[in-house]
Design an enzyme around this catalytic site. Structure first.
Site, short mmCIF file in Angstrom:
data_model
loop_
_atom_site.label_atom_id
_atom_site.label_comp_id
_atom_site.label_asym_id
_atom_site.label_seq_id
_atom_site.Cartn_x
_atom_site.Cartn_y
_atom_site.Cartn_z
N GLY A 34 4.60 0.59 5.88
CA GLY A 34 5.21 0.04 4.54
C GLY A 34 6.05 0.96 3.71
N LYS A 79 -9.55 -6.49 -13.51
CA LYS A 79 -8.45 -7.00 -12.56
C LYS A 79 -8.41 -8.49 -13.00
CE LYS A 79 -5.87 -5.49 -9.22
NZ LYS A 79 -5.56 -4.27 -8.84
N TYR A 86 8.33 4.18 0.28
CA TYR A 86 9.70 4.84 0.49
C TYR A 86 9.59 6.01 -0.14
CZ TYR A 86 14.59 4.97 1.74
OH TYR A 86 15.69 5.27 2.43
N VAL A 129 5.94 2.19 -3.08
CA VAL A 129 5.42 3.71 -2.87
C VAL A 129 5.89 4.36 -1.62
CG1 VAL A 129 3.13 4.86 -2.78
CG2 VAL A 129 3.42 2.89 -4.24
N GLY A 147 7.88 0.44 0.99
CA GLY A 147 7.88 -0.38 -0.32
C GLY A 147 8.22 0.54 -1.63
P1 NAD Z 1 5.46 -3.05 -2.05
O1 NAD Z 1 5.34 -4.45 -1.92
O2 NAD Z 1 6.62 -2.55 -3.02
O3 NAD Z 1 5.68 -2.43 -0.59
C1 NAD Z 1 5.07 -2.93 0.46
C2 NAD Z 1 5.84 -2.72 1.69
O4 NAD Z 1 5.03 -3.05 2.90
C3 NAD Z 1 7.07 -3.65 1.74
O5 NAD Z 1 8.22 -3.20 2.06
C4 NAD Z 1 6.74 -4.68 2.76
O6 NAD Z 1 7.66 -5.26 3.36
C5 NAD Z 1 5.70 -3.88 3.70
N1 NAD Z 1 5.00 -4.62 4.73
C6 NAD Z 1 4.37 -5.73 4.44
N2 NAD Z 1 3.33 -6.24 5.43
C7 NAD Z 1 3.72 -5.24 6.36
C8 NAD Z 1 3.36 -5.31 7.57
N3 NAD Z 1 2.47 -6.02 8.02
N4 NAD Z 1 3.57 -3.96 8.14
C9 NAD Z 1 4.59 -3.08 7.68
N5 NAD Z 1 4.89 -3.29 6.50
C10 NAD Z 1 4.61 -4.39 6.07
O7 NAD Z 1 4.10 -2.46 -2.75
P2 NAD Z 1 4.03 -1.01 -3.20
O8 NAD Z 1 3.98 -1.08 -4.82
O9 NAD Z 1 4.72 0.04 -2.40
O10 NAD Z 1 2.39 -0.88 -2.66
C11 NAD Z 1 2.00 -0.59 -1.40
C12 NAD Z 1 0.26 -0.78 -1.61
O11 NAD Z 1 -0.23 0.45 -2.10
C13 NAD Z 1 -0.19 -1.87 -1.80
O12 NAD Z 1 -1.44 -2.12 -0.90
C14 NAD Z 1 -0.63 -1.51 -3.30
O13 NAD Z 1 -1.77 -2.55 -3.79
C15 NAD Z 1 -1.12 -0.36 -3.26
N6 NAD Z 1 -0.85 0.49 -4.46
C16 NAD Z 1 0.26 0.53 -4.86
C17 NAD Z 1 0.31 1.33 -6.37
C18 NAD Z 1 1.73 1.11 -7.02
O14 NAD Z 1 1.85 2.06 -7.85
N7 NAD Z 1 2.58 0.68 -6.75
C19 NAD Z 1 -0.80 1.66 -7.01
C20 NAD Z 1 -1.98 1.78 -6.16
C21 NAD Z 1 -1.91 1.09 -5.11
#
Ligand code: NAD
Length: 356
Positions: free
Chosen positions: A185, A80, A191, A189, A187
């Site tokens: 959340g 990382k 949605y 993932v 976001g």
């Molecule tokens: P993202 O930033 O697209 O979405 C996160 C969402 O959470 C956003 O819509 C944000 O507004 C919301 N959010 C933030 N704080 C919040 C709170 N206090 N209460 C409610 N909602 C809140 O991130 P993502 O890519 O969807 O990833 C989500 C999680 O999954 C993260 O922890 C990330 O590390 C983990 N993750 C993602 C991936 C990937 O492929 N994107 C892979 C492994 C792990």
């Protein structure tokens, strides 16, 4: 700043500090374990309060990536990187070019991908200086559509399959029809996951600090929006954390009235002991780095030019890995996070033994 005596240092192979005065770069790359392959992991940009905080984050996150890759069954190690800075005001082309040169110094032992604070355009700037960047090219998916390197849909698919495995194990049900699910959340993932769950007949309760996303989920999936505090008190079958980490602590666990926790967020447990607390409370916890490995698998396949259909099969296999973990947890009466750690560590040891 101590590295070797840091409580988060865990036999990391390399911890490298990068500095470029002109570009304003202060960054750290940590490679936890590269026995199984080059260390692939996201590059995070965050306004850390101190260098020690940045070091702590990169040590913990890189270790998590080793465990994730080992249990996902991909030939990758765990690494990382972190850039100390505020993504809202400190981003610049110079900064990312300097980061690219820093990544390149490791000659492919570390491969950078997207993480919090960075978008694909930022990664593309890093990639102008180093070929060791993953998840930026476009590709044709299984439906024949051209899509960006975003691994989130694969992560969501893995979480969806993991939820099915957990529901089978805990509730002895093969289908998700009528299963009550809360999602924190919506976001990239969350949605996508909400859509998959809705299509499978689950009933959804959602929360996001971005109210527009909640409105979309209400309209598209008939979801019920609740506030963040309310979510922890809901009596539902499955809770999916898909926003920030460290949300499972003494206080939230005391409130939870769910049967299963299975979501995408990284590092959901504040401390490892909270896995035992969930186990004692009879809540089945799908270890985060196991259930959210779909994106990593997707990147691995894409970088190796493998067909999209193979990615899907591999991602769906997350359900089998989780089923093994759930069974071992029940047989040994041990928390699922401990079982997962043991299984992952066994894969490193096997690989060390083979190498020596
Ligand atoms: P993202 O930033 O697209 O979405 C996160 C969402 O959470 C956003 O819509 C944000 O507004 C919301 N959010 C933030 N704080 C919040 C709170 N206090 N209460 C409610 N909602 C809140 O991130 P993502 O890519 O969807 O990833 C989500 C999680 O999954 C993260 O922890 C990330 O590390 C983990 N993750 C993602 C991936 C990937 O492929 N994107 C892979 C492994 C792990």
């Amino acid at each position: 700043m101590s590295v070797f005596s840091s409580p988060d240092f865990d036999q990391h192979e390399n911890v490298v500090f990068g500095y470029d005065q002109d570009a304003g770069l202060r960054a750290i790359i940590a490679i936890h374990n590269s026995q199984l392959g080059p260390a692939l992991g996201g590059c995070r940009m965050y306004p850390y309060a101190s260098e020690q905080d940045a070091l702590r984050d990169v040590l913990r996150l890189s270790k998590g990536m080793s465990y994730k890759a080992a249990l996902a069954g991909v030939a990758l190690g765990g690494g990382k990187s972190v850039i100390m800075g505020d993504p809202r005001k400190d981003k610049s082309r110079h900064l990312f070019e300097a980061m690219g040169r820093f990544v390149d110094t490791l000659s492919g032992k570390y491969i950078a991908a997207q993480d919090m604070g960075l978008n694909v355009q930022d990664l593309e700037q890093i990639a102008t200086q180093s070929e060791y960047v993953s998840g930026i090219r476009h590709r044709v998916d299984e439906l024949g559509n051209l899509r960006a390197g975003d691994p989130s849909p694969a992560t969501a698919l893995g979480v969806f399959c993991g939820i099915k495995a957990a529901v089978k194990s805990k509730l002895n049900r093969n289908e998700l029809e009528g299963i009550r699910v809360s999602i924190q959340g919506l976001g990239h993932v969350g949605y996508h996951l909400a859509r998959l769950l809705h299509e499978a007949g689950a009933r959804l309760w959602v929360t996001d600090i971005d109210k527009a996303r909640e409105s979309d989920a209400i309209r598209e999936f008939g979801a019920i929006a609740v506030n963040v505090g309310e979510l922890y008190h809901l009596e539902v079958d499955v809770f999916c954390p898909c926003a920030m980490g460290a949300i499972l602590d003494d206080q939230t666990i005391a409130c939870l009235q769910v049967k299963i926790i299975a979501g995408a967020a990284n590092n959901q447990l504040l401390e490892s002991k909270h896995g035992a607390d969930l186990h004692d409370k009879g809540i089945l916890y799908a270890p985060d780095y196991v259930i959210n490995a779909g994106g990593l698998i997707d990147l691995f396949y894409f970088d190796h030019g493998k067909p999209a259909a193979d990615v899907k099969n591999h991602v769906e296999n997350i359900a089998n890995t989780l089923a093994d973990i759930f069974m071992a947890s029940s047989r040994k009466n041990l928390a699922t996070n401990i079982i997962a750690d043991e299984m992952a560590a066994a894969r490193f040891q096997f690989s060390y033994a083979q190498a020596s």
